[in-house]
Design a protein around this motif. Structure first.
Motif, PDB file in Angstrom:
ATOM      1  N   LEU A 103      64.942  32.627  64.111  1.00  0.00           N
ATOM      2  CA  LEU A 103      65.461  33.843  63.472  1.00  0.00           C
ATOM      3  C   LEU A 103      66.415  34.573  64.414  1.00  0.00           C
ATOM      4  N   TYR A 107      70.248  34.878  63.202  1.00  0.00           N
ATOM      5  CA  TYR A 107      70.599  36.038  62.392  1.00  0.00           C
ATOM      6  C   TYR A 107      71.119  37.254  63.140  1.00  0.00           C
TER       7      TYR A 107
ATOM      8  N   LYS B 187      75.050  33.476  58.328  1.00  0.00           N
ATOM      9  CA  LYS B 187      74.082  34.522  58.643  1.00  0.00           C
ATOM     10  C   LYS B 187      74.142  35.688  57.665  1.00  0.00           C
ATOM     11  N   SER B 189      72.949  35.553  55.025  1.00  0.00           N
ATOM     12  CA  SER B 189      71.648  35.540  54.354  1.00  0.00           C
ATOM     13  C   SER B 189      70.608  36.266  55.199  1.00  0.00           C
ATOM     14  N   HIS B 190      71.065  37.159  56.077  1.00  0.00           N
ATOM     15  CA  HIS B 190      70.102  37.816  56.964  1.00  0.00           C
ATOM     16  C   HIS B 190      69.095  38.676  56.222  1.00  0.00           C
ATOM     17  N   GLY B 193      66.250  36.378  56.282  1.00  0.00           N
ATOM     18  CA  GLY B 193      65.740  36.291  57.650  1.00  0.00           C
ATOM     19  C   GLY B 193      64.996  37.558  58.032  1.00  0.00           C
ATOM     20  N   LYS B 194      65.548  38.675  57.589  1.00  0.00           N
ATOM     21  CA  LYS B 194      64.939  39.957  57.934  1.00  0.00           C
ATOM     22  C   LYS B 194      63.528  40.057  57.364  1.00  0.00           C
ATOM     23  N   PHE B 196      61.458  37.648  56.887  1.00  0.00           N
ATOM     24  CA  PHE B 196      60.565  36.831  57.714  1.00  0.00           C
ATOM     25  C   PHE B 196      60.341  37.450  59.083  1.00  0.00           C
ATOM     26  N   SER B 197      61.416  37.977  59.674  1.00  0.00           N
ATOM     27  CA  SER B 197      61.221  38.505  61.022  1.00  0.00           C
ATOM     28  C   SER B 197      60.293  39.706  60.992  1.00  0.00           C
ATOM     29  N   PHE B 198      60.326  40.498  59.936  1.00  0.00           N
ATOM     30  CA  PHE B 198      59.414  41.638  59.872  1.00  0.00           C
ATOM     31  C   PHE B 198      58.010  41.199  59.472  1.00  0.00           C
ATOM     32  N   LYS B 200      56.596  37.977  59.143  1.00  0.00           N
ATOM     33  CA  LYS B 200      55.913  36.865  59.798  1.00  0.00           C
ATOM     34  C   LYS B 200      55.881  37.021  61.314  1.00  0.00           C
ATOM     35  N   VAL B 201      56.736  37.881  61.835  1.00  0.00           N
ATOM     36  CA  VAL B 201      56.805  37.965  63.289  1.00  0.00           C
ATOM     37  C   VAL B 201      56.378  39.349  63.771  1.00  0.00           C
TER      38      VAL B 201
END
Ligand code: SF4
Ligand code: SF4
Lengths: 536, 243
Positions: A103, A107, B187, B189-190, B193-194, B196-198, B200-201
């Motif tokens: 990620l 991104y 990117k 499509s962030h 991604g955003k 998932f990063s919030f 899942k991470v």
């Protein structure tokens, strides 16, 4: 004085230069420390360091095992090793980190919000190489160039850094210019984590190339796996130390307290950073006094690895982290205790409570922090305090691991309200705190000139915060100023910082943990617990 | 961690502030999580708090895109149900969407090109992304103000009457199509991604208990041992790391 190039770009990482970005104009310190001559200069870089290690990034040596490749064969082997490790980062042997890594690599909007949050970047006078995205962008560009299909489009997609040995050597050093504090991740609008990427770079160096600083690897995890402790403290030496601390407690307080050792089935296994026994024996002593006064059923372990809670693996090497954590859990299991309670050590909290939690699918002994337990005891009135005994200004450092990364914010404040009438917060504080500058191994890395980097750059924000907290009283040495740092690593960093800036001698700035403040405030104590207080 | 209940989310606290947290039911605030997500989606909260100067442009742009999505839905509605008020409303929404998105996009481009720091890290591809968006927006504005009217084109598209669409509008629609194909591989499509990063991470702090979801997933993962392995000498030491 050499000036850093403000226009430096990630691509310049391979630029031929004696020192790519010399450290020059640091952020000005507040108050009296802003005056000329109050701060020591950087040590001269020795020629022998230049010959042996990579000093060409910023003139600092962090990786004291990384000897420069001399022959073309050695240089090629270095490049090959790095690229092989880089490729593996994106494969199944790196499952646990793959998602956040991808990620962040894919991104990042290059919005630069994270730079404002990074204490190292800010303190350094905004040196480009310390910008949180600089490091990541170098790695991204090398990865794209060597491994991605879009890399064929070259500079158009930013696939423009060749993995030369010099670029790799500098990137390795650069991975030890970040405290892994994750303050940058907290502000990123896309939730990306440049601190995590830094750790991934360290992993390539350690897990693939076998290169990691001595204090965290050979004298860190390796020594711990062999002797039981990264301090080298063996079981007999550990038991001797406890006896010595018992005598000290008796001498100081008149109390006969015996450390419970290897008590099968105890409610609590108290897990200290072994550095406490050696460098700050007052800390385990204070825990023993408080646990004794509250009548808790607890024990220490004398088993190999059961008496040192540190796990340096979490800073640089997943395999080592897992080995240490599994052994530590084993020690707890064998004692049959109901729970493990982590003492005043931030990274050990994180290692045991978060990282190790996801390392085994087997039944585990539950692990918790000492802070909520102690706050509850205070709330229940299990101690009788006379807060006026701590009648001096106190400020609190929030260890990143315990506070930002684990969300333990209020218990320590509740305790301080009860024992420290002149407590004041640092600004910012809580989950927005700044790292002490010793995070991720820096506290124990002292080879060559690395301590200069810590004291002058990575700890600078913390030092600034401390100075601001005590602005009104600083210059009056008759007033004790106390930095409460409930974490061994932070304490070590602050100890060195105070020494470096001669703040204890000049201005009576003291430091220690939170349990020491509690014990000092106990009404049952006839004499002050702190040696810096008049002993009547 | 916005999902932490018991008022803890406000100051960044977590369940680990509890004595024997592992014995207590976890206090989770789905409302808190949802509110925080909405604040991020609709307001770009983090950028607002930490990087205000960039937020203005970014917010205009993202808001403009949301409004344009509404505009597109309304446009489809007008084909099915042509009603004067709906047509007027759709026109206003379209005007707002195009102005916000275009102004925001242009400001982002100017900022990126003029700010020496941002410029250093921006790749030509990233400029291309913004230029593509700008081209779609500008051709859209020209199409709907000078060449044709969107209601007519929407009807033509939905009835598959391609010959009725003017060339310039076709250019706009093709660019729009290219953008849709290109988004998932870039990117841009962030927004995915955003999530998932919030989720899942950053916000993933669920403990691993015997047979809970985390534990089950770990057991499943353990069934497929990795094909690759690390090569440093200490990795393969016998006796689990002891020399
Ligand atoms: S804040 Fe996040 S998206 Fe912005 S530059 Fe930093 S890592 Fe990239
Ligand atoms: S993790 Fe901390 S030290 Fe590292 S880049 Fe981020 S803010 Fe800076």
């Amino acid at each position: 004085m050499p000036t850093p190039d403000k226009n430096l770009r990630p691509k310049d990482i391979s630029k031929p230069a004696d020192i790519l970005s010399p450290i020059a104009t640091l952020e000005k310190l507040p108050g009296v420390y802003g005056q000329e001559g109050m701060e020591p200069d950087f040590k001269e870089i020795k020629d022998s360091w230049k010959e042996k290690y990579c000093t060409s990034l910023d003139g600092i040596v962090g990786i004291d095992t990384f000897e420069l490749p001399k022959t073309p064969e050695e240089q090629e082997a270095l490049v090959k090793g790095f690229l092989s490790g880089l490729e593996k980062l994106f494969t199944d042997c790196n499952k646990g980190s793959l998602e956040p890594l991808q990620l962040t690599m894919e991104y990042c909007a290059k919005c630069n919000t994270c730079s404002e949050a990074c204490h190292i970047f800010q303190s350094s006078g905004e040196q480009e190489i310390y910008r949180p995205i600089f490091r990541t962008d170098v790695l991204r560009r090398i990865y794209k160039k060597h491994f991605s299909s879009s890399g064929k489009l070259g500079a158009f997609v930013g696939a423009d850094i060749d993995a030369t040995w010099e670029a790799i050597a500098r990137l390795g050093e650069l991975s030890y210019r970040c405290n892994l504090c994750r303050r940058c991740a907290q502000v990123c609008p896309l939730g990306l984590d440049n601190g995590m990427v830094t750790r991934e770079i360290r992993k390539i160096f350690s897990m693939e190339m076998g290169i990691a600083p001595v204090p965290i690897h050979s004298k860190g995890t390796m020594l711990q796996l062999k002797t039981g402790s990264s301090t080298g403290l063996s079981k007999p030496a550990f038991l001797d130390t406890l006896e010595f601390i018992e005598e000290d407690i008796e001498e100081k307080t008149g109390r006969k307290i015996k450390f419970p050792i290897d008590k099968q089935g105890a409610d609590i296994l108290l897990f200290h950073n072994a550095g406490e026994f050696i460098a700050w024996p007052d800390n385990p002593a204070a825990f023993a006094i408080l646990f004794d006064e509250a009548g808790l059923d607890w024990t220490l372990s004398s088993e190999i690895i059961g008496y040192d809670s540190v796990n340096y693996g979490i800073w640089y090497d997943d395999v080592q982290a897992k080995r240490v954590a599994l052994k530590q859990m084993e020690a707890a299991k064998e004692l049959g205790v109901k729970r493990v309670v982590m003492g005043e050590c931030g990274h050990a909290h994180k290692a045991m409570m978060l990282t190790a939690d996801r390392m085994t699918t087997e039944e585990k002994v539950p692990v918790e922090s000492w802070l909520p337990i102690m706050a509850e005891l205070v709330r229940e009135g299990r101690f009788s305090f006379d807060p006026s005994k701590n009648n001096f200004p106190v400020t609190l450092h929030d260890p990143c691991n315990i506070v930002r990364q684990m969300g333990i914010v209020t218990p320590q404040r509740e305790i301080l309200q009860a024992v420290a009438p002149m407590f004041r917060e640092m600004a910012p504080c809580g989950v927005e705190n700044y790292c002490c500058g010793g995070g991720s191994g820096f506290a124990i890395m002292n080879s060559c000139n690395f301590s200069d980097f810590r004291n002058k750059v990575s700890s600078r924000k913390k030092w600034e915060q401390i100075l601001n907290s005590f602005a009104a009283e600083l210059e009056d040495p008759s007033i004790i100023k106390y930095i409460c740092a409930p974490c061994s690593n932070c304490k070590g960093t602050i100890r060195d910082m105070l020494e470096y800036y001669k703040a204890t001698g000049k201005f009576n700035v003291q430091y220690s943990g939170l349990v020491e403040l509690m014990v000092n405030a106990l009404t049952s104590m006839d004499r002050p617990f702190f040696e810096f207080l008049p002993q009547e | 961690m916005p999902k932490e209940g018991g008022g803890r989310a406000e100051y960044g606290g977590s369940y680990m502030e509890e004595v024997e947290w592992y014995k207590k039911p976890r206090q989770i605030s789905h409302v808190g999580e949802l509110i925080d997500m909405m604040k991020e989606m609709l307001f770009i909260k983090k950028l607002f708090e930490h990087h205000r100067s960039l937020w203005w442009a970014s917010y205009m742009f993202h808001m403009g895109i949301y409004v344009l999505i509404v505009f597109t839905l309304l446009l489809i509605a007008t084909v099915i149900w042509r009603q004067d008020l709906l047509v007027m409303g759709t026109t206003l929404v379209g005007m707002a969407g195009f102005s916000l998105a275009t102004a925001g996009c242009a400001l982002l481009l100017v900022r990126r090109a003029l700010d020496p720091t941002l410029r250093k890290y921006t790749t030509p591809q990233e400029y291309f992304n913004i230029l593509l968006l700008l081209a779609v927006l500008l051709t859209g504005i020209v199409s709907w103000t000078m060449v044709s009217n969107p209601f007519y084109v929407a009807a033509a598209v939905l009835t598959a009457n391609g010959s009725a669409i003017p060339v310039f509008v076709t250019v706009h629609l093709v660019l729009l199509g290219i953008m849709f194909i290109y988004i998932p591989i870039s990117k841009m499509s962030h927004y995915v991604g955003k999530y998932f990063s919030f989720h899942k991470v950053l916000w993933d702090n669920d403990p691993n208990f015997m047979d809970n979801e985390v534990n089950k997933k770990m057991k499943k993962d353990a069934q497929t041992p990795p094909e690759h392995s690390w090569s440093a000498p200490h990795i393969n030491l016998p006796k689990n790391g002891e020399e």
